[in-house]
Structures are given as structure tokens and as C-alpha cells.
Scaffold this motif. Structure first.
Motif, PDB file in Angstrom:
ATOM      1  N   ALA A 183      -0.013  -8.503  -2.740  1.00 57.06           N
ATOM      2  CA  ALA A 183       0.183  -7.705  -3.432  1.00 57.06           C
ATOM      3  C   ALA A 183      -0.795  -7.166  -4.642  1.00 57.06           C
ATOM      4  O   ALA A 183      -1.189  -7.862  -5.147  1.00 57.06           O
ATOM      5  N   GLY A 184      -0.963  -5.844  -4.823  1.00 57.79           N
ATOM      6  CA  GLY A 184      -2.079  -5.733  -6.342  1.00 57.79           C
ATOM      7  C   GLY A 184      -1.383  -4.144  -6.746  1.00 57.79           C
ATOM      8  O   GLY A 184      -0.729  -3.821  -6.074  1.00 57.79           O
ATOM      9  N   PHE A 185      -1.815  -4.415  -7.713  1.00 56.30           N
ATOM     10  CA  PHE A 185      -1.872  -3.155  -8.494  1.00 56.30           C
ATOM     11  C   PHE A 185      -2.653  -2.881  -9.853  1.00 56.30           C
ATOM     12  O   PHE A 185      -3.481  -3.193 -10.409  1.00 56.30           O
ATOM     13  N   GLY A 186      -2.973  -1.768  -9.570  1.00 58.90           N
ATOM     14  CA  GLY A 186      -4.028  -0.843 -10.772  1.00 58.90           C
ATOM     15  C   GLY A 186      -4.456   0.767 -11.036  1.00 58.90           C
ATOM     16  O   GLY A 186      -3.662   1.137 -10.105  1.00 58.90           O
ATOM     17  N   PRO A 187      -4.925   1.042 -11.540  1.00 60.52           N
ATOM     18  CA  PRO A 187      -5.557   2.014 -12.400  1.00 60.52           C
ATOM     19  C   PRO A 187      -6.368   3.065 -10.793  1.00 60.52           C
ATOM     20  O   PRO A 187      -6.946   2.423  -9.762  1.00 60.52           O
ATOM     21  N   LEU A 188      -5.694   4.191 -10.108  1.00 59.60           N
ATOM     22  CA  LEU A 188      -6.733   5.322  -9.649  1.00 59.60           C
ATOM     23  C   LEU A 188      -6.456   6.847  -9.940  1.00 59.60           C
ATOM     24  O   LEU A 188      -5.410   6.775  -9.900  1.00 59.60           O
ATOM     25  N   ALA A 189      -7.340   6.732 -10.631  1.00 60.85           N
ATOM     26  CA  ALA A 189      -7.530   9.043 -10.642  1.00 60.85           C
ATOM     27  C   ALA A 189      -7.405   9.485 -10.048  1.00 60.85           C
ATOM     28  O   ALA A 189      -7.598   9.671  -8.597  1.00 60.85           O
ATOM     29  N   VAL A 190      -7.288  10.582 -10.169  1.00 58.59           N
ATOM     30  CA  VAL A 190      -6.926  11.613  -9.262  1.00 58.59           C
ATOM     31  C   VAL A 190      -8.400  11.850  -8.350  1.00 58.59           C
ATOM     32  O   VAL A 190      -9.221  12.250  -8.983  1.00 58.59           O
ATOM     33  N   GLY A 191      -8.254  11.473  -6.609  1.00 63.10           N
ATOM     34  CA  GLY A 191     -10.148  11.914  -6.152  1.00 63.10           C
ATOM     35  C   GLY A 191     -10.374  11.060  -6.354  1.00 63.10           C
ATOM     36  O   GLY A 191     -11.486  10.998  -5.668  1.00 63.10           O
TER      37      GLY A 191
END
Length: 102
Positions: A67-75
Motif C-alpha cells: 500500500a502507498g499514499f501520496g500527493p496527486l494534483a488534478v491532471g
């Protein structure tokens, strides 16, 4: 052994940036691969987008789930990569795709 690298691409086509709260997330159940002799390569999970963090799927309580998580901006697109090693692959076996959530 033979190293197999998995590549998953995540794309945010929504209208909201994922940042600290909530962050974008990814998971892959590796239990079938690990049960058939593959070994997760510790520290191999990573993203080309800075700020992503990943667990060790072989740690107690992880139940073979990466499992991982992090930032992801629109587009924005994030490319996630992680690896397993297998000492011997039987020729009669075939590769199959697993359902992953993102």
C-alpha cells in the motif's frame, strides 16, 4: 533469481488535488505471488512523484498487501514501481493480471 518489476500508472482526472488530507492511495494484494515463491524486494516501491510513502507488504499485519499514499494534483500522473524476485519460474505457468485499487 529473476526480478519482475511491476509498473502502475495513476492519473487524477477529478476536480480535486490529493495532498496530505486526503492523499491519493494505491494498493496491490501480493499474497498469490508470494505464496508461489516470489519474494518482495524490500524498498523497491517508489513513485516518480515526490512525497509518496509505501509499506513493506511482508511486515507483520500487512497481510502481503503493498500500500502507498501520496500527493496527486488534478491532471497529474504518478508512476508507481515495485519488484519481486523469483528463483525459478515454471514454464507451464503464465502471468495474470490482478485487480488493483487506486
Amino acid at each position: 533469481g529473476q526480478r519482475v518489476t511491476y509498473t502502475v500508472t495513476l492519473y487524477n482526472n477529478g476536480g480535486v488535488d490529493y495532498d496530505d488530507a486526503p492523499a491519493a492511495s494505491f494498493s496491490d494484494d501480493l499474497s498469490a505471488a508470494l505464496a508461489h515463491g516470489a519474494k518482495y524486494v524490500p524498498g523497491s516501491a517508489g513513485s516518480d512523484v515526490p512525497g509518496w510513502a509505501f509499506n513493506d507488504p511482508t511486515a507483520p499485519g500487512a497481510n502481503d498487501k503493498l500500500a502507498g499514499f501520496g500527493p496527486l494534483a488534478v491532471g497529474q500522473t504518478a508512476t508507481i514501481r515495485y519488484s519481486t524476485v523469483r528463483n525459478r519460474i515454471r514454464k507451464s505457468r503464465s502471468l495474470s493480471f490482478r485487480k488493483m485499487t487506486a
